[in-house]
Scaffold this motif. Structure first.
Motif, PDB file in Angstrom:
ATOM      1  N   PHE A   1      16.956 -34.458 -12.713  1.00  0.00           N
ATOM      2  CA  PHE A   1      15.708 -34.915 -12.080  1.00  0.00           C
ATOM      3  C   PHE A   1      15.196 -36.209 -12.721  1.00  0.00           C
ATOM      4  O   PHE A   1      13.987 -36.411 -12.817  1.00  0.00           O
ATOM      5  CB  PHE A   1      14.611 -33.847 -12.198  1.00  0.00           C
ATOM      6  N   GLY A   2      16.115 -37.045 -13.188  1.00  0.00           N
ATOM      7  CA  GLY A   2      15.702 -38.298 -13.809  1.00  0.00           C
ATOM      8  C   GLY A   2      15.328 -38.173 -15.275  1.00  0.00           C
ATOM      9  O   GLY A   2      14.987 -39.159 -15.918  1.00  0.00           O
ATOM     10  N   PHE A   3      15.376 -36.964 -15.823  1.00  0.00           N
ATOM     11  CA  PHE A   3      15.045 -36.777 -17.239  1.00  0.00           C
ATOM     12  C   PHE A   3      16.292 -36.782 -18.096  1.00  0.00           C
ATOM     13  O   PHE A   3      17.343 -36.315 -17.662  1.00  0.00           O
ATOM     14  CB  PHE A   3      14.338 -35.433 -17.475  1.00  0.00           C
TER      15      PHE A   3
ATOM     16  N   LEU B   1       9.403 -29.108 -20.090  1.00  0.00           N
ATOM     17  CA  LEU B   1       9.442 -30.337 -19.301  1.00  0.00           C
ATOM     18  C   LEU B   1       8.704 -31.481 -19.994  1.00  0.00           C
ATOM     19  O   LEU B   1       9.133 -32.646 -19.908  1.00  0.00           O
ATOM     20  CB  LEU B   1       8.776 -30.038 -17.956  1.00  0.00           C
TER      21      LEU B   1
ATOM     22  N   ILE C   1       9.880 -35.303 -20.469  1.00  0.00           N
ATOM     23  CA  ILE C   1       9.084 -36.424 -19.951  1.00  0.00           C
ATOM     24  C   ILE C   1       8.843 -37.427 -21.079  1.00  0.00           C
ATOM     25  O   ILE C   1       9.032 -38.634 -20.922  1.00  0.00           O
ATOM     26  CB  ILE C   1       7.737 -35.915 -19.392  1.00  0.00           C
TER      27      ILE C   1
ATOM     28  N   GLU D   1      10.510 -41.161 -21.232  1.00  0.00           N
ATOM     29  CA  GLU D   1       9.629 -42.333 -21.238  1.00  0.00           C
ATOM     30  C   GLU D   1       9.968 -43.247 -22.418  1.00  0.00           C
ATOM     31  O   GLU D   1      10.026 -44.464 -22.270  1.00  0.00           O
ATOM     32  CB  GLU D   1       8.174 -41.879 -21.314  1.00  0.00           C
TER      33      GLU D   1
END
Lengths: 305, 305
Positions: A40-42, A94, A98, A102
């Motif tokens: 999921f992009g993580f 999560l 995140i 980042e």
């Protein structure tokens, strides 16, 4: 100074005991990033996280993964939105992904991100990813090559293992301080983790195996195999798939070129002579870690090597 | 065919009533993206989401934002990790942002991502972002320019508003079908939303205001101001800060160049003649929407224009 090579849950349990005996500041942990996965992009680092969560007292020890009391609301909604949700992603968990993602997107390295996570969790122990470069453990099954997490979580480790590939291994450089922490340590501990997909990945990073051979530190391993079976995880299937026998002796052979002491379970005492013939000292003890006392006792045996 | 220009909660409530009277397939909603914000690496579209959630029956109607029954575990953990967490990010809500951001990162447009979200939520109504280009509503306060969400959520709309800026407005092109849906509609509805930061943003996108003037559709607006105050949100502070009077009449002036009919609350009946002098028809009714019946009744008044 102590440096430990660590996989996931098994290593984390052992290290909990160790930290009752040594100061956090004196311990450096080199973690496996072969299980790292983009989801999921993580950027998710399952092994680094479970070690950090466990040492911070936040892990769900009963379930054996994730954060205690975590919920799965986001994952439920992702499923409702039609996404593939086989990877267990807790709501609290999560936040770590995140935060890490980042930092990576801002140009920080995985080492720096891991450091920030450890600090935020109040840890003073140093956790180093084995490499900041791309490294991915893939398992060859009949259908082809799949990511380790896909084999382990999505497919529940049910496939026959035909082989293991470490994608990126030839060009992966050790992360800063990895080689240094092995060279400068008085004691290097190989945690009771999977010798192929947890420790084997770390050993495959350029310079690590060599540092273990060259260091003046005593190098001690705890066998992850007891009575012919892994305490946790799919080590037996992986070892068998690669043509290894599933025994403490087989693990000892993998580590033979750098190991000084090998700690095996009392149940495997019959293998002692055979393992000693590889050129290492062998100690037998109860290596099962059910209670905190078990963990501390095992750590004491390691420190007495 | 009906096209509605919509902000957030107020618009969503009205549209719930409208969809009891018209088929989902016949409605196109042009949503405000001026509130869109990057947060923790996610692209968040607060207005598009609250409209979609509300029409899918998933919104927390009591709280006035977010998903019903959502929790904030991830946000709590982000706070523990030291991140700024003033933006309310529910665990389930997060899934929408993860899904959208992944689609955008794969190269899909915001239009396409919005479409995918609507489909996943089972909506047959069409929600169009006003633009796929960068557009950001900033509020000028004494400390400088801040993002609308920072003014509204973080600073709780407490600052004196000295001005509003639409960053990106000069180069923002309307998203596909936006102008077309206005031109081809039989009825265009300006929802009871903030005339500056919700509808004003949409009107500022190149070609939208012109389409509203040129379309053969009847253009009907519902006043978001009742008895000199907004039903919800900071419209009064924003209007006053920009030198507008806070009244239905002031809203009518902003829309005067394209509006056919303006629906105002019974409480503002005294403004009727003044508003009619701007060249539009005025209907007075009870515009407050507390129950579903209220919403349907108001929608009926709009459809009868």
């Amino acid at each position: 100074l102590i440096t430990a090579l660590a996989g996931g849950v098994g290593a984390a349990r052992f290290l909990t005991g160790l930290l009752k005996l040594v100061k956090e500041e004196d311990l450096t942990i080199i973690g496996n990033t072969g299980d790292d996965i983009e989801m999921f992009g993580f950027h998710i680092s399952p092994d680094l996280d479970i070690v950090a969560y466990t040492l911070a007292g936040l892990a769900d020890e009963k379930k054996g993964w994730g954060l205690e009391g975590d919920t799965f609301r986001c994952l439920d909604m992702l499923k409702k939105l039609g996404l593939e949700t086989w990877f267990n992603l807790g709501d609290k968990d999560l936040a770590t992904h995140i935060f890490r993602t980042e930092l990576l997107n801002k140009g920080f390295t995985l080492s720096e991100a891991t450091d920030s996570i450890c600090q935020a969790l109040g840890l003073r122990v140093k956790i180093l990813p084995m490499t900041n470069d791309r490294f991915e453990t893939r398992i060859r099954i009949e259908e082809g090559l799949v990511h380790f997490e896909e084999y382990f979580v999505k497919r529940e480790a049910k496939d026959n293992v035909l082989g293991v590939e470490f994608v990126g291994a030839p060009s992966a450089r050790p992360a800063p301080k990895v080689v240094d922490s092995i060279m400068k340590a008085k004691l290097v501990i190989i945690c009771p983790s999977n010798p192929i997909v947890s420790i084997g990945t770390i050993l495959s990073v350029d310079g690590v195996r060599n540092a273990l051979k060259q260091t003046n530190a005593k190098v001690v391993a705890i066998s992850p195999i007891v009575a012919g079976a892994p305490i946790k995880g799919p080590a037996d299937k992986l070892m068998r798939g690669l043509g290894f026998e599933v025994s403490a002796f087989a693990v000892a052979k993998i580590y033979a070129d750098f190991l000084d002491d090998f700690i095996i379970d009392d149940q495997d005492a019959s293998e002692k002579t055979q393992i000693e013939s590889l050129g290492m000292r062998v100690k037998t003890t109860n290596t099962l870690m059910k209670t905190l006392e078990d963990k501390v006792r095992l750590a004491k045996v390691v420190l007495e090597c």
